[in-house]
Design a protein around this motif. Structure first.
Motif, mmCIF file in Angstrom:
data_model
loop_
_atom_site.group_PDB
_atom_site.id
_atom_site.type_symbol
_atom_site.label_atom_id
_atom_site.label_comp_id
_atom_site.label_asym_id
_atom_site.label_seq_id
_atom_site.Cartn_x
_atom_site.Cartn_y
_atom_site.Cartn_z
ATOM 1 N N MET A 124 0.953 -1.180 -0.143
ATOM 2 C CA MET A 124 0.019 0.133 0.042
ATOM 3 C C MET A 124 1.087 1.150 -0.038
ATOM 4 O O MET A 124 1.715 1.160 0.839
ATOM 5 N N ARG A 125 0.673 2.103 -0.620
ATOM 6 C CA ARG A 125 1.102 3.477 -0.991
ATOM 7 C C ARG A 125 0.438 4.492 -0.035
ATOM 8 O O ARG A 125 -0.696 4.737 -0.373
ATOM 9 N N TYR A 126 0.931 5.066 1.026
ATOM 10 C CA TYR A 126 0.525 5.991 1.706
ATOM 11 C C TYR A 126 -0.154 7.166 0.692
ATOM 12 O O TYR A 126 -1.173 7.763 0.998
ATOM 13 N N SER A 127 0.597 7.724 -0.281
ATOM 14 C CA SER A 127 0.150 8.818 -1.037
ATOM 15 C C SER A 127 -0.951 8.010 -1.866
ATOM 16 O O SER A 127 -1.811 9.248 -2.307
ATOM 17 N N SER A 128 -1.348 7.096 -1.980
ATOM 18 C CA SER A 128 -2.444 6.653 -2.824
ATOM 19 C C SER A 128 -3.641 6.356 -1.795
ATOM 20 O O SER A 128 -4.611 5.706 -2.483
ATOM 21 N N ALA A 129 -3.519 6.543 -0.733
ATOM 22 C CA ALA A 129 -4.591 5.883 0.415
ATOM 23 C C ALA A 129 -5.833 6.617 0.300
ATOM 24 O O ALA A 129 -5.623 7.968 -0.060
ATOM 25 N N GLN A 130 -6.921 6.129 0.473
ATOM 26 C CA GLN A 130 -8.092 6.852 0.507
ATOM 27 C C GLN A 130 -8.100 8.048 1.412
ATOM 28 O O GLN A 130 -7.455 7.803 2.493
ATOM 29 N N ARG A 131 -8.679 9.052 1.174
ATOM 30 C CA ARG A 131 -8.448 10.328 2.262
ATOM 31 C C ARG A 131 -9.730 10.432 3.077
ATOM 32 O O ARG A 131 -10.827 10.393 2.499
ATOM 33 N N CYS A 132 -9.695 10.979 4.465
ATOM 34 C CA CYS A 132 -10.590 11.518 5.423
ATOM 35 C C CYS A 132 -10.896 12.746 5.139
ATOM 36 O O CYS A 132 -10.064 13.745 5.428
ATOM 37 N N THR A 133 -12.064 13.179 4.582
ATOM 38 C CA THR A 133 -12.395 14.681 4.460
ATOM 39 C C THR A 133 -12.836 15.348 5.766
ATOM 40 O O THR A 133 -12.963 16.653 5.961
ATOM 41 N N ALA A 134 -12.980 14.555 6.875
ATOM 42 C CA ALA A 134 -13.391 15.004 8.215
ATOM 43 C C ALA A 134 -12.106 15.306 8.995
ATOM 44 O O ALA A 134 -12.019 16.088 9.946
ATOM 45 N N CYS A 135 -10.965 14.918 8.574
ATOM 46 C CA CYS A 135 -9.643 15.113 9.252
ATOM 47 C C CYS A 135 -8.515 15.429 8.559
ATOM 48 O O CYS A 135 -7.618 14.907 8.101
ATOM 49 N N GLU A 136 -8.835 16.783 7.648
ATOM 50 C CA GLU A 136 -7.746 17.283 7.024
ATOM 51 C C GLU A 136 -7.298 16.397 5.941
ATOM 52 O O GLU A 136 -5.944 16.700 5.608
ATOM 53 N N HIS A 137 -8.074 15.675 5.396
ATOM 54 C CA HIS A 137 -7.589 14.733 3.978
ATOM 55 C C HIS A 137 -6.619 13.791 4.506
ATOM 56 O O HIS A 137 -5.748 13.458 3.574
ATOM 57 N N ARG A 138 -6.401 13.473 5.857
ATOM 58 C CA ARG A 138 -5.389 12.478 6.245
ATOM 59 C C ARG A 138 -5.723 10.967 5.535
ATOM 60 O O ARG A 138 -6.880 10.555 5.264
ATOM 61 N N ALA A 139 -4.637 10.256 5.332
ATOM 62 C CA ALA A 139 -4.878 8.937 4.796
ATOM 63 C C ALA A 139 -5.570 8.058 6.028
ATOM 64 O O ALA A 139 -5.534 8.044 7.030
ATOM 65 N N ILE A 140 -6.357 7.328 5.426
ATOM 66 C CA ILE A 140 -7.323 6.270 6.092
ATOM 67 C C ILE A 140 -6.672 4.955 5.969
ATOM 68 O O ILE A 140 -6.206 4.428 4.957
ATOM 69 N N LEU A 141 -6.164 4.450 7.109
ATOM 70 C CA LEU A 141 -5.257 3.383 7.139
ATOM 71 C C LEU A 141 -5.945 2.048 8.050
ATOM 72 O O LEU A 141 -6.797 2.300 8.878
ATOM 73 N N ALA A 142 -5.483 0.686 7.599
ATOM 74 C CA ALA A 142 -5.942 -0.083 8.342
ATOM 75 C C ALA A 142 -5.071 -0.225 9.370
ATOM 76 O O ALA A 142 -3.863 0.193 9.413
#
Length: 60
Positions: free
Chosen positions: A1-19
């Protein structure tokens, strides 16, 4: 998984959503400079560097 291509969280400053496994691996590979924390909106985990950011919901 690439951090840069992870789905982003619109509620948290577009941080990566991670497992959990991915977040734990990033924390470990950073030498524990990064910490993971639960998204307050329930969108998985995020990581941050607490030396530069403040977030009261971080996991310990």
């Amino acid at each position: 998984m690439r951090y840069s291509s992870a789905q982003r969280c619109t509620a948290c400053e577009h941080r990566a959503i991670l497992a959990e496994g991915t977040a734990d691996r990033l924390v470990s590979e950073s030498g524990r400079t990064l910490v993971s924390y639960d998204c307050p909106e329930g969108n998985g985990l995020h990581v941050c560097n607490p030396d530069f950011e403040r977030n009261t919901s971080r996991r310990q």
